[in-house]
Design a protein around this motif. Structure first.
Motif, mmCIF file in Angstrom:
data_model
loop_
_atom_site.group_PDB
_atom_site.id
_atom_site.type_symbol
_atom_site.label_atom_id
_atom_site.label_comp_id
_atom_site.label_asym_id
_atom_site.label_seq_id
_atom_site.Cartn_x
_atom_site.Cartn_y
_atom_site.Cartn_z
ATOM 1 N N ILE A 179 19.149 -6.270 -30.426
ATOM 2 C CA ILE A 179 18.204 -7.123 -29.690
ATOM 3 C C ILE A 179 18.808 -8.496 -29.386
ATOM 4 C CG2 ILE A 179 15.962 -8.272 -29.775
ATOM 5 C CD1 ILE A 179 14.895 -5.861 -31.325
ATOM 6 N N PRO A 180 19.293 -9.244 -30.394
ATOM 7 C CA PRO A 180 19.946 -10.521 -30.075
ATOM 8 C C PRO A 180 21.197 -10.311 -29.217
ATOM 9 C CG PRO A 180 19.452 -10.389 -32.420
ATOM 10 C CD PRO A 180 19.253 -9.020 -31.855
ATOM 11 N N GLY A 181 21.928 -9.212 -29.473
ATOM 12 C CA GLY A 181 23.131 -8.929 -28.693
ATOM 13 C C GLY A 181 22.818 -8.754 -27.227
ATOM 14 N N GLY A 182 21.733 -8.047 -26.921
ATOM 15 C CA GLY A 182 21.320 -7.857 -25.537
ATOM 16 C C GLY A 182 20.928 -9.162 -24.866
ATOM 17 N N VAL A 183 20.237 -10.023 -25.621
ATOM 18 C CA VAL A 183 19.821 -11.330 -25.090
ATOM 19 C C VAL A 183 21.037 -12.206 -24.809
ATOM 20 C CG1 VAL A 183 18.584 -13.465 -25.603
ATOM 21 C CG2 VAL A 183 17.575 -11.250 -26.231
ATOM 22 N N TYR A 184 21.946 -12.281 -25.781
ATOM 23 C CA TYR A 184 23.149 -13.103 -25.609
ATOM 24 C C TYR A 184 24.026 -12.579 -24.470
ATOM 25 C CZ TYR A 184 22.128 -15.501 -30.003
ATOM 26 O OH TYR A 184 21.541 -16.250 -30.988
ATOM 27 N N PHE A 185 24.106 -11.273 -24.336
ATOM 28 C CA PHE A 185 24.897 -10.691 -23.249
ATOM 29 C C PHE A 185 24.339 -11.124 -21.895
ATOM 30 C CE2 PHE A 185 25.230 -7.339 -20.022
ATOM 31 C CZ PHE A 185 26.606 -7.286 -19.868
ATOM 32 N N SER A 186 23.027 -11.058 -21.736
ATOM 33 C CA SER A 186 22.386 -11.447 -20.473
ATOM 34 C C SER A 186 22.636 -12.919 -20.155
ATOM 35 C CB SER A 186 20.874 -11.181 -20.542
ATOM 36 O OG SER A 186 20.619 -9.819 -20.764
ATOM 37 N N ILE A 187 22.535 -13.752 -21.190
ATOM 38 C CA ILE A 187 22.738 -15.187 -20.996
ATOM 39 C C ILE A 187 24.188 -15.494 -20.610
ATOM 40 C CG2 ILE A 187 22.755 -17.446 -22.133
ATOM 41 C CD1 ILE A 187 20.405 -16.441 -23.850
ATOM 42 N N LEU A 188 25.118 -14.929 -21.373
ATOM 43 C CA LEU A 188 26.539 -15.194 -21.132
ATOM 44 C C LEU A 188 26.998 -14.645 -19.784
ATOM 45 C CD1 LEU A 188 27.942 -14.385 -24.684
ATOM 46 C CD2 LEU A 188 27.866 -16.640 -23.602
ATOM 47 N N ASN A 236 31.100 -18.779 -15.695
ATOM 48 C CA ASN A 236 32.238 -19.226 -16.490
ATOM 49 C C ASN A 236 33.024 -17.996 -16.927
ATOM 50 O OD1 ASN A 236 33.637 -19.837 -19.141
ATOM 51 N ND2 ASN A 236 33.006 -21.908 -18.542
ATOM 52 N N ILE A 237 34.319 -17.988 -16.636
ATOM 53 C CA ILE A 237 35.145 -16.828 -16.912
ATOM 54 C C ILE A 237 35.196 -16.502 -18.401
ATOM 55 C CG2 ILE A 237 37.243 -18.230 -17.021
ATOM 56 C CD1 ILE A 237 36.887 -14.576 -15.736
ATOM 57 N N TRP A 238 35.189 -17.556 -19.246
ATOM 58 C CA TRP A 238 35.251 -17.333 -20.687
ATOM 59 C C TRP A 238 33.936 -16.747 -21.206
ATOM 60 C CZ3 TRP A 238 39.849 -17.192 -22.536
ATOM 61 C CH2 TRP A 238 40.854 -17.990 -21.992
ATOM 62 N N ALA A 239 32.833 -17.240 -20.665
ATOM 63 C CA ALA A 239 31.523 -16.740 -21.080
ATOM 64 C C ALA A 239 31.363 -15.271 -20.676
ATOM 65 C CB ALA A 239 30.419 -17.580 -20.451
ATOM 66 N N ILE A 240 31.800 -14.943 -19.453
ATOM 67 C CA ILE A 240 31.704 -13.557 -18.973
ATOM 68 C C ILE A 240 32.621 -12.638 -19.780
ATOM 69 C CG2 ILE A 240 32.162 -12.038 -17.012
ATOM 70 C CD1 ILE A 240 31.272 -14.319 -15.180
ATOM 71 N N SER A 241 33.809 -13.133 -20.109
ATOM 72 C CA SER A 241 34.745 -12.351 -20.919
ATOM 73 C C SER A 241 34.154 -12.069 -22.297
ATOM 74 C CB SER A 241 36.072 -13.097 -21.068
ATOM 75 O OG SER A 241 36.681 -13.284 -19.811
ATOM 76 N N PHE A 242 33.533 -13.084 -22.878
ATOM 77 C CA PHE A 242 32.917 -12.919 -24.191
ATOM 78 C C PHE A 242 31.727 -11.956 -24.116
ATOM 79 C CE2 PHE A 242 30.110 -14.173 -27.718
ATOM 80 C CZ PHE A 242 31.001 -14.037 -28.776
ATOM 81 N N LEU A 272 29.387 -6.677 -25.340
ATOM 82 C CA LEU A 272 28.908 -5.382 -24.857
ATOM 83 C C LEU A 272 29.679 -4.243 -25.521
ATOM 84 C CD1 LEU A 272 26.998 -3.955 -22.840
ATOM 85 C CD2 LEU A 272 28.861 -4.038 -21.167
ATOM 86 N N TYR A 273 30.987 -4.417 -25.669
ATOM 87 C CA TYR A 273 31.818 -3.401 -26.335
ATOM 88 C C TYR A 273 31.363 -3.211 -27.780
ATOM 89 C CZ TYR A 273 35.835 -1.154 -28.512
ATOM 90 O OH TYR A 273 36.639 -0.299 -29.232
ATOM 91 N N LEU A 274 31.059 -4.326 -28.453
ATOM 92 C CA LEU A 274 30.582 -4.268 -29.830
ATOM 93 C C LEU A 274 29.260 -3.508 -29.915
ATOM 94 C CD1 LEU A 274 30.690 -5.122 -32.819
ATOM 95 C CD2 LEU A 274 29.546 -7.254 -32.161
ATOM 96 N N MET A 275 28.366 -3.761 -28.966
ATOM 97 C CA MET A 275 27.063 -3.097 -28.959
ATOM 98 C C MET A 275 27.216 -1.595 -28.705
ATOM 99 S SD MET A 275 24.976 -6.010 -26.836
ATOM 100 C CE MET A 275 23.518 -4.996 -26.563
ATOM 101 N N PHE A 276 28.116 -1.235 -27.801
ATOM 102 C CA PHE A 276 28.370 0.187 -27.545
ATOM 103 C C PHE A 276 28.969 0.853 -28.785
ATOM 104 C CE2 PHE A 276 28.124 -0.469 -22.845
ATOM 105 C CZ PHE A 276 27.246 0.579 -22.584
#
Length: 220
Positions: free
Chosen positions: A86-95, A100-106, A111-115
């Motif tokens: 749940i927090p992972g999904g929220v943070y992914f959407s925000i980032l 920002n290339i670094w934010a998108i990369s993170f 997403l890989y961690l969640m999968f």
């Protein structure tokens, strides 16, 4: 890829071959998953029913016996899953929304961690039933090892699962057996992987013969 395809083929065969049984456990899974938060318990019940069925024990009550027997570890794993996803999904959407290339990369790393967690969950619930595990720490360690040492197999299998899910959404009647089919995929994929480490107690018979199997109601 060949191994995952054999597991997928075997799962389809067993789903068809045991159609009545699969319909029953799939409907039970759907009914028990209505509150959403009980999906983990319903999945354990489904896998426990498959495990018992493969041993020749076909009892309607096995579904609920499995849910009760593994209640504590299932609850802990469900909470852990929610805390991560749940927090992972929220943070992914925000980032991902940030320019920002670094934010998108993170965000993609997240997403890989969640999968990875999602893939591990498939092994966790299967291991719990197959090896009768109640120790959550041990379940996580063993499922992590299975995932990390068989990434290619797991990813290929996930593609088949995704395809069958999409097909079931396009042809809604297939949803009546969707859960049971995924249960057999989880069952045979775990059996195949465990046989790589310890073949004697985990013999994975993935041979399939469609000869004479066109009438599943006559199989048993």
């Amino acid at each position: 890829m060949k191994a995952s395809l054999r597991v997928f083929h075997k799962s389809i065969f067993e789903t068809y071959h045991q159609l009545g049984f699969v319909l029953r456990i799939s409907l039970l899974w759907l009914l028990c998953s209505i509150p959403i938060v009980t999906i983990g318990f319903a999945t354990i019940g489904l896998l426990y029913s498959i495990e018992k069925k493969q041993k020749g024990e076909d009892d309607f009550h096995n579904f609920f016996i499995g849910m009760k027997r593994y209640q504590k570890p299932t609850l802990l794993l469900t909470v852990l899953y929610a805390v991560i996803m749940i927090p992972g999904g929220v943070y992914f959407s925000i980032l991902f929304s940030l320019n920002n290339i670094w934010a998108i990369s993170f965000s993609f790393a997240l997403l890989y961690l969640m999968f990875s967690v999602q893939f591990m969950m498939m092994y966790m619930v299967s291991l719990m039933v197959k090896q009768n595990l109640l120790d959550v720490k041990l379940i996580i360690i063993r499922s992590f090892r299975l995932f990390i040492e068989n990434v290619s197999f797991t990813l290929n299998l996930s593609i088949y699962i995704l395809l069958i899910t999409i097909l079931s959404l396009l042809v809604p009647i297939l949803l009546l057996v969707w859960a049971g089919l995924l249960g057999f995929i989880a069952y045979y994929s775990l059996l195949y992987l465990l046989a790589k480490y310890e073949s004697r107690p985990y013999e994975a018979d993935l041979e399939v013969s469609w000869r004479g199997a066109w009438k599943p109601w006559k199989a048993y």
